[in-house]
Scaffold this motif. Structure first.
Motif, PDB file in Angstrom:
ATOM      1  N   UNK A   1       0.833  -1.200   0.000  1.00 21.11           N
ATOM      2  CA  UNK A   1       0.000   0.000   0.000  1.00 21.11           C
ATOM      3  C   UNK A   1       0.866   1.248   0.000  1.00 21.11           C
ATOM      4  N   UNK A   2       1.663   1.391  -1.026  1.00 22.59           N
ATOM      5  CA  UNK A   2       2.531   2.543  -1.176  1.00 22.59           C
ATOM      6  C   UNK A   2       2.015   3.458  -2.276  1.00 22.59           C
ATOM      7  N   UNK A   3       2.304   4.724  -2.145  1.00 21.35           N
ATOM      8  CA  UNK A   3       2.229   5.666  -3.258  1.00 21.35           C
ATOM      9  C   UNK A   3       3.648   5.745  -3.809  1.00 21.35           C
ATOM     10  N   UNK A   4       3.825   5.442  -5.092  1.00 21.74           N
ATOM     11  CA  UNK A   4       5.168   5.323  -5.661  1.00 21.74           C
ATOM     12  C   UNK A   4       5.408   6.435  -6.679  1.00 21.74           C
ATOM     13  N   UNK A   5       6.497   7.155  -6.491  1.00 21.40           N
ATOM     14  CA  UNK A   5       6.916   8.216  -7.408  1.00 21.40           C
ATOM     15  C   UNK A   5       8.181   7.772  -8.143  1.00 21.40           C
TER      16      UNK A   5
ATOM     17  N   UNK B   1      12.997  17.742  -7.757  1.00 24.01           N
ATOM     18  CA  UNK B   1      12.641  18.442  -6.512  1.00 24.01           C
ATOM     19  C   UNK B   1      11.424  17.844  -5.822  1.00 24.01           C
ATOM     20  N   UNK B   2      10.395  17.495  -6.593  1.00 21.58           N
ATOM     21  CA  UNK B   2       9.188  16.929  -5.989  1.00 21.58           C
ATOM     22  C   UNK B   2       9.473  15.569  -5.376  1.00 21.58           C
ATOM     23  N   UNK B   3      10.307  14.774  -6.037  1.00 24.26           N
ATOM     24  CA  UNK B   3      10.636  13.448  -5.518  1.00 24.26           C
ATOM     25  C   UNK B   3      11.210  13.554  -4.113  1.00 24.26           C
ATOM     26  N   UNK B   4      12.185  14.449  -3.930  1.00 30.43           N
ATOM     27  CA  UNK B   4      12.854  14.550  -2.636  1.00 30.43           C
ATOM     28  C   UNK B   4      11.989  15.248  -1.587  1.00 30.43           C
ATOM     29  N   UNK B   5      11.208  16.207  -2.012  1.00 26.18           N
ATOM     30  CA  UNK B   5      10.392  16.951  -1.053  1.00 26.18           C
ATOM     31  C   UNK B   5       9.173  16.165  -0.599  1.00 26.18           C
ATOM     32  N   UNK B   6       8.756  15.177  -1.396  1.00 20.96           N
ATOM     33  CA  UNK B   6       7.488  14.489  -1.140  1.00 20.96           C
ATOM     34  C   UNK B   6       7.660  13.100  -0.553  1.00 20.96           C
ATOM     35  N   UNK B   7       8.685  12.364  -0.958  1.00 23.45           N
ATOM     36  CA  UNK B   7       8.795  10.945  -0.592  1.00 23.45           C
ATOM     37  C   UNK B   7       9.233  10.754   0.855  1.00 23.45           C
ATOM     38  N   UNK B   8       8.664   9.759   1.497  1.00 17.96           N
ATOM     39  CA  UNK B   8       9.100   9.347   2.831  1.00 17.96           C
ATOM     40  C   UNK B   8      10.394   8.545   2.749  1.00 17.96           C
ATOM     41  N   UNK B   9      10.545   7.813   1.654  1.00 16.74           N
ATOM     42  CA  UNK B   9      11.770   7.059   1.378  1.00 16.74           C
ATOM     43  C   UNK B   9      12.180   7.353  -0.057  1.00 16.74           C
TER      44      UNK B   9
ATOM     45  N   UNK C   1      21.995  16.669  -4.192  1.00 13.60           N
ATOM     46  CA  UNK C   1      22.697  17.860  -3.716  1.00 13.60           C
ATOM     47  C   UNK C   1      22.249  18.262  -2.314  1.00 13.60           C
ATOM     48  N   UNK C   2      22.940  19.260  -1.787  1.00  8.24           N
ATOM     49  CA  UNK C   2      22.573  19.794  -0.464  1.00  8.24           C
ATOM     50  C   UNK C   2      21.138  20.293  -0.455  1.00  8.24           C
ATOM     51  N   UNK C   3      20.744  20.974  -1.533  1.00  7.67           N
ATOM     52  CA  UNK C   3      19.382  21.501  -1.598  1.00  7.67           C
ATOM     53  C   UNK C   3      18.337  20.403  -1.571  1.00  7.67           C
ATOM     54  N   UNK C   4      18.571  19.327  -2.336  1.00  4.34           N
ATOM     55  CA  UNK C   4      17.606  18.224  -2.353  1.00  4.34           C
ATOM     56  C   UNK C   4      17.539  17.543  -0.996  1.00  4.34           C
ATOM     57  N   UNK C   5      18.685  17.327  -0.373  1.00  2.54           N
ATOM     58  CA  UNK C   5      18.704  16.676   0.934  1.00  2.54           C
ATOM     59  C   UNK C   5      18.002  17.533   1.980  1.00  2.54           C
ATOM     60  N   UNK C   6      18.214  18.842   1.910  1.00  2.00           N
ATOM     61  CA  UNK C   6      17.568  19.742   2.865  1.00  2.00           C
ATOM     62  C   UNK C   6      16.061  19.786   2.683  1.00  2.00           C
TER      63      UNK C   6
END
Length: 342
Positions: A185-189, A211-219, A235-240
């Motif tokens: 039962x995952x939402x997969x991006x 950007x959406x992948x990193x900002x939205x995903x739990x994993x 990058x640092x921005x994506x990780x942040x």
């Protein structure tokens, strides 16, 4: 080709890999299948192509069966392999040991990348499920507390129901992970510049930008190739931008991640990481990755190990048999896309 004791001319398969590798790749039944169609010697694989002896063996080779530790087959070596019908690699990428001259000459090349993708995808699925359940942190807490941690917990951020999982790269491994995720039962991006929305949908995912992948995903799980374009891609921005409690999983290559930026985020305790690969491959002795409590660090074990090597050997042996019986390869390497694949 070599002549047998009966005078019959038989195909010759030469091995090129670490000396201890053939018996670990090829169990006895597979060895017997190969011996029925070709002359082989598992006990003395080639580890260089420069000596007169090695060059003589190349001249006799119909198929070169390579693996980890294979010397590079470049123009200097290829000149001694005029009769070569195919190169079959009993592992994943062929970039490190095949020069462009092999493809320019039209020699068919096969890889066991599909076979090696299986255990990597299995490892990834296991880590996604464990991360979602909060198992690494709970295991540490349980060991420290030595008490019942079940009843008091009311943390709704733990669990895998309707969790969002993001994959960076629809590689062979990425696609296997996507297939393994379907029953849950995952939402997969999915983020991949070479995949369109319809293809992503067929794979069971929603196509999104980086950007959406990193900002939205739990994993977030990384499955992109190591190229100059992907170096430091995470990058640092994506990780942040990753949500508090999110987890980064890397089974691809350490070069994809800005490690300094990752360590900075990990030190805050906001996010966690599962790292099967790093750059350098073994972190420096003083690296914080060894000590940070929110890091699961494993020694590049996601790929084939132990009896899983037999899957690689069987895949390679099948390809050798196809070549020597006049059939096309099942897992050919396409030089046109080699630059953008692992």
């Amino acid at each position: 080709m070599t002549a047998s004791d009966s005078g019959q001319v038989r195909a010759r398969v030469e091995f090129a890999m670490f000396p201890d590798l053939p018996p670990r790749l090829f169990p006895p039944p597979v060895v017997e299948r190969l011996r029925r169609v070709a002359e082989i010697d598992l006990g003395d694989p080639l580890t260089e192509f420069r000596s007169l002896g090695a060059q003589a063996r190349l001249r006799e080779a119909d198929v070169l069966l390579t693996g980890w530790g294979s010397p590079r087959l470049d123009s200097a070596a290829l000149v001694h392999a005029a009769g070569l019908k195919a190169v079959v690699h009993a592992a994943g990428t062929v970039k490190g040991h095949l020069g462009p001259e092999v493809f320019a000459r039209g020699v068919p090349v096969s890889s066991a990348a599909d076979a090696n993708a299986v255990p990597v995808a299995e490892y990834t699925l296991a880590m996604i499920l464990l991360a979602g359940k909060g198992v690494p942190g709970l295991a540490r807490e349980y060991r420290a507390a030595r008490a019942d941690l079940r009843l008091p917990r009311r943390d709704l951020t733990i669990g895998n129901y309707r969790r969002t999982v993001g994959l960076l790269g629809a590689s062979k491994i990425g696609r296997r992970v996507l297939a393994l995720l379907r029953p849950f039962d995952f939402r997969v991006l999915l983020c991949d510049p070479y995949v369109d929305a319809a293809t992503a949908g067929d794979l069971g995912a929603t196509l999104v930008g980086l950007p959406e992948l990193f900002a939205t995903a739990d994993v977030v799980s990384l499955h992109a190739p190591a190229t100059e374009e992907t170096r430091g891609l995470v990058s640092a921005g994506l990780l942040a931008s990753m949500a508090d409690g999110a987890t980064l999983i890397n089974t691809a290559r350490g070069s994809l991640v800005d490690e300094d930026a990752l360590i900075k985020e990990l030190r805050t305790g906001r996010i966690s990481a599962v790292l099967d690969v790093t750059e350098p491959e073994i972190p420096a002795a003083g690296s914080p990755l060894w000590e940070l409590p929110n890091v699961v660090l494993t020694p590049h074990v996601a790929g084939a190990l132990g009896n899983e090597l037999h899957r690689l050997g069987e895949s390679a042996a099948d390809e050798v048999l196809r070549v020597l019986t006049g059939r096309s390869l099942r897992h050919p390497v396409d030089p046109a896309v080699l630059a953008i694949t692992a």
